[in-house]
Design an enzyme around this catalytic site. Structure first.
Site, PDB file in Angstrom:
ATOM      1  N   LYS A  51      -8.180 -31.624  72.387  1.00 42.40           N
ATOM      2  CA  LYS A  51      -7.289 -32.462  72.455  1.00 42.40           C
ATOM      3  C   LYS A  51      -5.943 -31.872  72.820  1.00 42.40           C
ATOM      4  CE  LYS A  51      -5.373 -33.954  68.367  1.00 42.40           C
ATOM      5  NZ  LYS A  51      -3.989 -34.094  68.217  1.00 42.40           N
ATOM      6  N   ASN A  52      -5.644 -30.959  71.982  1.00 45.59           N
ATOM      7  CA  ASN A  52      -4.100 -30.466  72.041  1.00 45.59           C
ATOM      8  C   ASN A  52      -4.023 -29.479  73.360  1.00 45.59           C
ATOM      9  OD1 ASN A  52      -3.686 -31.765  69.748  1.00 45.59           O
ATOM     10  ND2 ASN A  52      -3.533 -29.814  68.399  1.00 45.59           N
ATOM     11  N   ARG A  80      -8.313 -40.303  66.617  1.00 47.07           N
ATOM     12  CA  ARG A  80      -7.453 -39.915  67.465  1.00 47.07           C
ATOM     13  C   ARG A  80      -7.637 -38.402  68.013  1.00 47.07           C
ATOM     14  NH1 ARG A  80      -1.924 -39.456  64.915  1.00 47.07           N
ATOM     15  NH2 ARG A  80      -1.579 -38.455  66.851  1.00 47.07           N
ATOM     16  N   CYS A 103       0.854 -37.975  63.877  1.00 51.13           N
ATOM     17  CA  CYS A 103       0.653 -37.781  62.330  1.00 51.13           C
ATOM     18  C   CYS A 103       1.939 -37.732  61.483  1.00 51.13           C
ATOM     19  CB  CYS A 103      -0.291 -36.852  62.091  1.00 51.13           C
ATOM     20  SG  CYS A 103      -2.009 -37.292  62.600  1.00 51.13           S
ATOM     21  N   ASP A 108      -3.371 -27.128  61.240  1.00 53.44           N
ATOM     22  CA  ASP A 108      -4.509 -28.260  61.534  1.00 53.44           C
ATOM     23  C   ASP A 108      -5.827 -27.725  60.493  1.00 53.44           C
ATOM     24  OD1 ASP A 108      -2.542 -29.213  63.082  1.00 53.44           O
ATOM     25  OD2 ASP A 108      -3.344 -28.699  64.959  1.00 53.44           O
ATOM     26  N   ARG A 121       9.362 -34.381  61.605  1.00 53.94           N
ATOM     27  CA  ARG A 121       9.108 -33.656  62.927  1.00 53.94           C
ATOM     28  C   ARG A 121      10.114 -34.035  63.993  1.00 53.94           C
ATOM     29  NH1 ARG A 121       2.670 -34.983  64.230  1.00 53.94           N
ATOM     30  NH2 ARG A 121       2.851 -33.056  65.347  1.00 53.94           N
TER      31      ARG A 121
HETATM   32  C1  EPZ Z   1       1.344 -29.190  67.946  1.00 53.20           C
HETATM   33  O1  EPZ Z   1       2.251 -30.027  67.198  1.00 53.20           O
HETATM   34  C2  EPZ Z   1       0.046 -29.996  67.413  1.00 53.20           C
HETATM   35  N1  EPZ Z   1       0.052 -31.228  68.391  1.00 53.20           N
HETATM   36  C3  EPZ Z   1      -0.276 -30.184  66.151  1.00 53.20           C
HETATM   37  O2  EPZ Z   1      -1.520 -30.650  66.024  1.00 53.20           O
HETATM   38  C4  EPZ Z   1      -0.105 -28.908  65.379  1.00 53.20           C
HETATM   39  O3  EPZ Z   1      -0.221 -29.148  63.933  1.00 53.20           O
HETATM   40  C5  EPZ Z   1       1.348 -28.263  65.720  1.00 53.20           C
HETATM   41  O4  EPZ Z   1       1.440 -27.921  67.159  1.00 53.20           O
HETATM   42  C6  EPZ Z   1       1.474 -26.829  65.171  1.00 53.20           C
HETATM   43  O5  EPZ Z   1       0.373 -25.929  65.360  1.00 53.20           O
HETATM   44  C7  EPZ Z   1      -0.310 -31.150  69.639  1.00 53.20           C
HETATM   45  O6  EPZ Z   1      -0.385 -30.107  70.168  1.00 53.20           O
HETATM   46  C8  EPZ Z   1      -0.341 -32.482  70.376  1.00 53.20           C
HETATM   47  P1  EPZ Z   1       5.607 -27.737  66.883  1.00 53.20           P
HETATM   48  P2  EPZ Z   1       3.708 -30.004  67.822  1.00 53.20           P
HETATM   49  O7  EPZ Z   1       6.496 -28.253  67.624  1.00 53.20           O
HETATM   50  O8  EPZ Z   1       4.086 -29.477  69.064  1.00 53.20           O
HETATM   51  C9  EPZ Z   1       9.132 -27.962  63.883  1.00 53.20           C
HETATM   52  C10 EPZ Z   1      -3.263 -32.253  65.156  1.00 53.20           C
HETATM   53  O9  EPZ Z   1      -3.775 -32.333  63.898  1.00 53.20           O
HETATM   54  N2  EPZ Z   1       9.997 -28.434  64.977  1.00 53.20           N
HETATM   55  O10 EPZ Z   1       5.110 -26.286  66.725  1.00 53.20           O
HETATM   56  O11 EPZ Z   1       4.521 -31.253  67.243  1.00 53.20           O
HETATM   57  C11 EPZ Z   1       8.169 -29.128  63.243  1.00 53.20           C
HETATM   58  O12 EPZ Z   1       8.989 -30.052  62.379  1.00 53.20           O
HETATM   59  C12 EPZ Z   1      -1.925 -31.915  65.187  1.00 53.20           C
HETATM   60  O13 EPZ Z   1      -4.170 -31.975  66.166  1.00 53.20           O
HETATM   61  C13 EPZ Z   1      11.337 -28.687  64.952  1.00 53.20           C
HETATM   62  O14 EPZ Z   1      12.111 -28.425  63.995  1.00 53.20           O
HETATM   63  O15 EPZ Z   1       4.244 -28.777  66.673  1.00 53.20           O
HETATM   64  C14 EPZ Z   1       7.371 -28.333  62.593  1.00 53.20           C
HETATM   65  O16 EPZ Z   1       7.495 -27.856  61.222  1.00 53.20           O
HETATM   66  C15 EPZ Z   1      -1.071 -32.207  64.107  1.00 53.20           C
HETATM   67  N3  EPZ Z   1      12.053 -29.172  66.007  1.00 53.20           N
HETATM   68  C16 EPZ Z   1       7.227 -26.989  63.467  1.00 53.20           C
HETATM   69  O17 EPZ Z   1       8.512 -26.917  64.098  1.00 53.20           O
HETATM   70  C17 EPZ Z   1      11.396 -29.330  67.084  1.00 53.20           C
HETATM   71  O18 EPZ Z   1      11.970 -29.690  68.203  1.00 53.20           O
HETATM   72  C18 EPZ Z   1       6.077 -27.011  64.234  1.00 53.20           C
HETATM   73  O19 EPZ Z   1       5.916 -28.128  65.048  1.00 53.20           O
HETATM   74  C19 EPZ Z   1       9.893 -29.275  67.158  1.00 53.20           C
HETATM   75  C20 EPZ Z   1       9.122 -28.713  66.153  1.00 53.20           C
END
Ligand code: EPZ
Length: 421
Positions: free
Chosen positions: A22-23, A398, A116, A306, A121
Site C-alpha cells: 500500500k505505502n 484501508r 490515521c 507500523d 501529523r
Molecule cells: C508514512 O507516513 C506511512 N504512510 C505510514 O504508514 C508510516 O507509519 C510512516 O511513513 C512512518 O514510517 C504512507 O506511506 C502512506 P512521516 P508519513 O512523514 O509519510 C513527522 C500505515 O499504517 N512529520 O515519515 O506520513 C510526523 O508527524 C501508515 O500504513 C513532521 O513533523 O510519515 C511523524 O512524527 C501510518 N512534519 C514523523 O515525522 C512533516 O512535514 C514521521 O512521519 C512530516 C512528518
C-alpha cells in the site's frame, strides 16, 4: 461500520502470499501524473486507500481502470490542479499529489490531508522541501495554494527529519525541476526505493534511494510505463505475527526478507523458529513465547512504527515483560486500552509501553482506532479464548486486501458483519 467477529484459539497453519505494498503504490499513483503518460501498475492491493487515490486521479481528469491486481492510469488528459477537501481527507497519502501536480502544472491547490490519527501529523517538512525547489504557498482557511511561477529549480534540500512523505514529495517534484537536486537526510524506507524505480521507468534520472542522499537530475518522459509494486512488508509482518500469536506455523510467500529483518529478528528473539528461503519465510511458533527484547521504533532501518502494535499483539501472552518505545508518532499506543479489555497487562510511561505477558486473553468487544491497531486487535482476538468483536469504521480495509479470506485460509474462525450507518 464493519464488525469482525472472531472465535479465538486456533493455531494458524498453511501458506499465504503477501499483498502488494500500500505505502508503495500510493506515492507511485501520485507520481503517475508528473508527465503525460500511460502507466500500468501490477501487484496493486485492492484496498480503500488505493481506491481513494483512483478517485483523486479521476477528479484530476486522468483515465483510470482497475482489473484484478492491475491499475491502468492514463495521465495525458489531466486538466485540473485542485483536489477537493473530501478526497484529501480520505487518507494521508493524498498530500503526495502536491509534488506531482505542481511538477506537471506549475500550480496545485490541496487541503491538509486525512489519514490515521497517530498524534500530530504536520506537513511542514513537505512545504519546506517544495519551497526550497521554488514553490510558493498561500493558505486560505484549510486550502493550500501552491505555485511555482518561474518553474521549479533544482537545489540541495536537507530534511530536518527523514519523513517518508516529504522525501517522496521532494523526489517527485524535483524530477520536474531544472538542474540537479540533492535530498539529504532522506528517508531510506524500502518504499522510497520502489518510488525511485518507478520514476526511472518514467524517464527520471535519479539515484541514491535507500541511502540518506538522493540525487535527481530531471526527466526525459516516456509515453508508457509498466511497473510491478513491491510486496507489503507490514502486511507480511502481520501474517508472521498472527502465526506467533496463535502458536501456529505458516509459510509466507513473496515477501522480501531484507524488508522484514527487524520484525523477524524480534520474533526469533521471542522464541519463534524462522527459516528463510529465496521466495518464502517459514515461521513456527509451537513453543511458548518469551518477552521480546526492547523494541524501539524509528526511521528505517530501526523497527517500523507500523509493526509496533502488531508485534505488541504477539507479546501479550509472552512470558516476562516486553518494552515498546514509540519514537515516530506521539499517539500510537491507542490500541493499548483495547488490548487491556482482552485482559492484557500493559502500562504506559511516556513513550514506553511495558507489556507483562498473561497466561490467557479473553474475548471482548474492542474498537479499531486506526489501521494497524485494528489489525493488531484481530491478532489478539485470534489468540484469545472465546469471541472477540472488533468494531471498525473501515480502518482495516484501508490497508489490508482480503485479510479475512487470508486468515480463514490459515484456519482462523472469523467473519465480517457489515452494518449500514
Ligand atoms: C508514512 O507516513 C506511512 N504512510 C505510514 O504508514 C508510516 O507509519 C510512516 O511513513 C512512518 O514510517 C504512507 O506511506 C502512506 P512521516 P508519513 O512523514 O509519510 C513527522 C500505515 O499504517 N512529520 O515519515 O506520513 C510526523 O508527524 C501508515 O500504513 C513532521 O513533523 O510519515 C511523524 O512524527 C501510518 N512534519 C514523523 O515525522 C512533516 O512535514 C514521521 O512521519 C512530516 C512528518
Amino acid at each position: 461500520m464493519e464488525i469482525w467477529k472472531i472465535r479465538g484459539g486456533n493455531p494458524l497453519r498453511g501458506s499465504v502470499r503477501v499483498q502488494g505494498a500500500k505505502n508503495s503504490v500510493l506515492p507511485i499513483m501520485a507520481a503517475s501524473v508528473l508527465v503525460p503518460c500511460r502507466t500500468e501498475l501490477t501487484n496493486c492491493p485492492d484496498v480503500r486507500d488505493v481506491r481513494a487515490s483512483m478517485d483523486i486521479l479521476r477528479c484530476l481528469g486522468c483515465a483510470v481502470e482497475q482489473d484484478g491486481d492491475a491499475i491502468y492510469i492514463d495521465s495525458r488528459p489531466l486538466c485540473r490542479s485542485a483536489v477537493p477537501d473530501a478526497l484529501m481527507h480520505r487518507m494521508r497519502s493524498s498530500f503526495t499529489f502536491l509534488g506531482a501536480i505542481l511538477g506537471r502544472c506549475g500550480e496545485a491547490s490541496l487541503t491538509r490531508p486525512g489519514g490515521c490519527e497517530l498524534g500530530e501529523r504536520p506537513i511542514d517538512l513537505h512545504l519546506e522541501a517544495l519551497g526550497a525547489l521554488g514553490a510558493r504557498f498561500e493558505e486560505t482557511g484549510e486550502r493550500i495554494l501552491c505555485c511555482a511561477d518561474a518553474g521549479l529549480q533544482g537545489t540541495c534540500i536537507r530534511l530536518r527529519y527523514p519523513s517518508v512523505g516529504a522525501t517522496e514529495n521532494a523526489m517527485i517534484a524535483a524530477c520536474a525541476a531544472k538542474g540537479e537536486t540533492v535530498i539529504e537526510n532522506a528517508a531510506t524506507e524500502p518504499e522510497i526505493e520502489d518510488l525511485q524505480n518507478y520514476l526511472r521507468q518514467l524517464g527520471a534520472e535519479i539515484c541514491g534511494a535507500g541511502t540518506d542522499t538522493i540525487q535527481i537530475r530531471g526527466i526525459s518522459p516516456v509515453e508508457r510505463v509498466a511497473y510491478r509494486i513491491m510486496p507489503d512488508r507490514i502486511a507480511g509482518a502481520t501474517m508472521l505475527c498472527a502465526a506467533a500469536c496463535t502458536g501456529g506455523e505458516i509459510e509466507l510467500r513473496g515477501a522480501v526478507r531484507e524488508h522484514l529483518g527487524p520484525v523477524t529478528q524480534a520474533l526469533c528473539a521471542m522464541g519463534c523458529r524462522m527459516r528463510e528461503e529465496s521466495s518464502a519465510i517459514f515461521i513456527s511458533a509451537k513453543r511458548a513465547l518469551r518477552a521480546s527484547p526492547v523494541i524501539e521504533t524509528g526511521p528505517n532501518p530501526a523497527f517500523p512504527t507500523d509493526a509496533q502494535p502488531i508485534l505488541m499483539a504477539a507479546s501479550l501472552r509472552a512470558a516476562g515483560t516486553s518494552a515498546f518505545v514509540e519514537n515516530v508518532f506521539s499517539d500510537r499506543f491507542r490500541h493499548v486500552e483495547q488490548f487491556r479489555r482482552l485482559g492484557a497487562e500493559i502500562c504506559i510511561e511516556g513513550k514506553t509501553a511495558l507489556v507483562t505477558g498473561v497466561r490467557e486473553l479473553y474475548g471482548a468487544p474492542v474498537l479499531a482506532t486506526d489501521l494497524r491497531a485494528g489489525a493488531a486487535l484481530l491478532l489478539a482476538g485470534l489468540s484469545a479464548r472465546g469471541t472477540t468483536t472488533v468494531l471498525d469504521e473501515g480502518h482495516i480495509a484501508r490497508g489490508y486486501d482480503a485479510l479475512d479470506i487470508q486468515l480463514r485460509s490459515l484456519g482462523a474462525e472469523l467473519e465480517i458483519l457489515r452494518e449500514m450507518r
